[in-house]
Write a protein that holds these residues in place. Structure first.
Motif, PDB file in Angstrom:
ATOM      1  N   VAL A 442       0.854  -1.179   0.000  1.00  0.00           N
ATOM      2  CA  VAL A 442       0.000   0.000   0.000  1.00  0.00           C
ATOM      3  C   VAL A 442       0.895   1.235   0.000  1.00  0.00           C
ATOM      4  N   GLY A 443       0.626   2.146  -0.907  1.00  0.00           N
ATOM      5  CA  GLY A 443       1.422   3.362  -1.000  1.00  0.00           C
ATOM      6  C   GLY A 443       0.812   4.511  -0.221  1.00  0.00           C
ATOM      7  N   LEU A 444       1.520   5.623  -0.179  1.00  0.00           N
ATOM      8  CA  LEU A 444       1.007   6.815   0.485  1.00  0.00           C
ATOM      9  C   LEU A 444      -0.270   7.296  -0.213  1.00  0.00           C
ATOM     10  N   LYS A 450      -8.781   2.925  -4.182  1.00  0.00           N
ATOM     11  CA  LYS A 450      -7.674   2.967  -5.130  1.00  0.00           C
ATOM     12  C   LYS A 450      -7.104   1.573  -5.382  1.00  0.00           C
ATOM     13  N   MET A 451      -7.009   0.763  -4.336  1.00  0.00           N
ATOM     14  CA  MET A 451      -6.474  -0.583  -4.520  1.00  0.00           C
ATOM     15  C   MET A 451      -7.453  -1.454  -5.303  1.00  0.00           C
ATOM     16  N   ALA A 452      -8.750  -1.300  -5.016  1.00  0.00           N
ATOM     17  CA  ALA A 452      -9.747  -2.094  -5.743  1.00  0.00           C
ATOM     18  C   ALA A 452      -9.767  -1.727  -7.218  1.00  0.00           C
ATOM     19  N   ALA A 453      -9.436  -0.480  -7.552  1.00  0.00           N
ATOM     20  CA  ALA A 453      -9.419  -0.041  -8.949  1.00  0.00           C
ATOM     21  C   ALA A 453      -8.333  -0.745  -9.756  1.00  0.00           C
ATOM     22  N   LEU A 477      -6.399   1.316   5.232  1.00  0.00           N
ATOM     23  CA  LEU A 477      -5.128   0.726   4.833  1.00  0.00           C
ATOM     24  C   LEU A 477      -3.985   1.617   5.318  1.00  0.00           C
ATOM     25  N   HIS A 478      -2.874   1.002   5.652  1.00  0.00           N
ATOM     26  CA  HIS A 478      -1.719   1.725   6.152  1.00  0.00           C
ATOM     27  C   HIS A 478      -0.539   1.570   5.200  1.00  0.00           C
ATOM     28  N   TYR A 479       0.235   2.612   5.132  1.00  0.00           N
ATOM     29  CA  TYR A 479       1.407   2.624   4.247  1.00  0.00           C
ATOM     30  C   TYR A 479       2.292   1.403   4.537  1.00  0.00           C
ATOM     31  N   GLY A 480       2.625   0.675   3.469  1.00  0.00           N
ATOM     32  CA  GLY A 480       3.483  -0.490   3.589  1.00  0.00           C
ATOM     33  C   GLY A 480       2.751  -1.791   3.791  1.00  0.00           C
TER      34      GLY A 480
END
Length: 488
Positions: A442-444, A450-453, A477-480
């Motif tokens: 997961v990015g910043l 956004k991930m589901a897209a 969601l958390h970074y990393g």
């Protein structure tokens, strides 16, 4: 050669069409849409009868899925579970099946089977251990042996029926009903296996709450599939685990209560990183070599054909047929393959009586993209059917559409869909790539939307992303963080 059991059209609803009433078994008298290679490694210590059963099961689920890293992780988990079980003297052999179905089962000899579809749904080693220990529990409690004895008795009964009545169709029908009755363990046996399995996993050092988490996600997956198919029940052979292991609230609460006997939440190994690393790159959904679904399109490079379903249909490729339905459940379809003698016309075949209610005056011959074909209408009290038989090489493909009300406009759509059946060009087949599970960080600024897209799935990317990752809609969601997405 086994024959089809003739069925009454008045008894065929959506579930009847999807489970194949009137189709022949998938031996050489009916060509499966999934022809798989078979891996028979680690079978040297099997008896001939055990090896035959193993080969039959593996072949019916798309062959064995070979991934050394995944196999090594599963082996490590099994060894820990065996050492912590009530019967550490027992030996187990685990086979990963190359099937998108969500399934796991055990045989009395200690053979355990788990599909890659089920593995894609799990999120850590504790959830994997919950499935494996549950199946081991069936062996330890001799549930599988008891069921095997019952199946043998059912075979004997069906032989008596067919011998005395001299009606092989009646014997086949009796055997089919017996197998459906005996295909699943009883509710009491399932709950007993749940309790034994949680205990094994906990003593092996795994988080005992993995079972309740996995059951929860499995229930969400079952609901997703049911709504996609218009509420039709999950009764195809490829979906046995979802139907025989219902993730009811009661069962989940019992699993949580079982876990509390061993540890408070947050204790025990989960090792999400190791598990996600092992499934990274694993094929997701249909394997293109065995035919696959992309949206409304079904494509089989190996058998060399493709077709497109009408608007609004969701498709599923199973070992027996390609199935489809609309969300409302008012229309459905089935595509399978059968042997039709060369001296029998396709029109004669459609009117031959393998399904009741055929309107003889509706039978017509036609050509579909250069292939000889025939079509006809059959009607029952609640459903009407537009059927096509298309000769493709030495095989005949049946494309059967069902509708509550077969209006002229709907019939036109069914005819247009049948006209999309065509040969696959060589260059088309070479460009096909399977979808795979990809583990990404997961990015910043990333969130579930956004991930589901990034999911390259045919429908409902958000729901599929959440279910695959065991997340709720409001999850943060958390970074990393590492999550699963589906891409080529």
């Amino acid at each position: 050669m086994r024959r089809a059991v003739r069925c009454s059209i008045t008894l065929i609803a959506i579930a009847g069409l999807l489970t194949g009433c009137g189709s022949v078994d998938l031996d050489r008298s009916n060509i499966p849409l999934t022809r798989a290679s078979l891996s028979t490694s680690d079978t040297a210590d099997m008896t001939p009868a055990q090896r035959r059963e193993h080969e039959r099961l593996v072949a019916s689920y798309g062959g064995a899925y070979d991934d050394p890293q995944l196999k090594a992780l599963i082996q490590q988990v099994v060894e820990r579970l065996v050492a912590a079980s009530e019967r550490p003297d027992l030996r187990y052999r685990v086979t990963v099946l190359n099937s998108p179905a969500i399934n796991a089962f055990a045989l009395p000899d200690g053979s355990l089977y788990v599909t890659r579809g089920l593995l894609s749904l799990a999120n850590d080693t504790s959830e994997l251990s919950s499935v494996l220990s549950h199946e081991m529990a069936h062996v330890i409690a001799r549930h599988a042996s008891i069921r095997e004895d019952q199946v043998k008795q059912a075979v004997l009964v069906s032989r008596v029926i067919s011998d005395v009545v001299n009606d092989p169709n009646m014997g086949a029908l009796a055997m089919q009903k017996s197998r459906q009755t005996l295909a699943t363990f009883s509710r009491g046996q399932e709950l007993e296996a749940d309790a034994i399995g949680v205990g094994i996993a906990a003593r092996a050092g795994f988080d005992p709450y993995g079972a309740s988490r996995f059951l929860t996600d499995m229930g969400k997956q079952a609901n997703l599939r049911t709504t996609a198919f218009g509420g039709a029940p999950s009764t195809t052979p490829d979906m046995d685990f979802l139907s025989s292991h219902p993730a009811t609230p009661e069962r989940i609460s019992i699993a949580i209560a079982n876990a509390r006997e061993y540890a408070a939440p947050g204790n025990g190994e989960r090792d999400k990183a190791a598990y996600l690393s092992a499934i990274d790159g694993m094929v997701y959904g249909d394997d293109p070599k065995e035919g696959f679904v992309r949206g409304r399109n079904f494509f089989h490079p190996k058998l060399g054909f493709t077709f497109t379903a009408p608007d609004g249909f969701s498709l599923e490729n199973t070992s027996q047929a390609v199935l489809g339905a609309t969300p409302s459940g008012s229309e459905a379809l089935r595509l399978d393959a059968v042997r039709v003698p060369g001296d029998q016309s396709l029109g004669q075949y459609l009117a031959s009586g393998w399904i009741d209610g055929v309107e003889v005056n509706s039978v017509e011959t036609l050509s579909v993209n250069g292939f000889s074909a025939a079509t006809a209408v059959a009607r029952g009290e609640q459903w009407s059917f537009r059927m096509f038989a298309i000769r493709f090489g030495s095989d005949v493909y049946r494309l059967i559409f069902a509708a509550r009300t077969l209006t002229p406009d709907l019939d036109k759509q069914f005819r247009a869909a049948a006209e999309t059946f065509r040969r696959v060009a060589t260059n088309e087949a070479e460009t096909v790539k399977p979808l795979r599970i990809r583990i990404v960080a997961v990015g910043l600024g990333d969130n579930v939307e956004k991930m589901a897209a990034k999911m390259q799935v045919p429908d409902r990317p958000m729901e599929r992303f959440l279910i695959l990752n065991g997340l709720d809609r409001d999850a943060k969601l958390h970074y990393g963080d590492k999550v699963k997405i589906v891409t080529e």
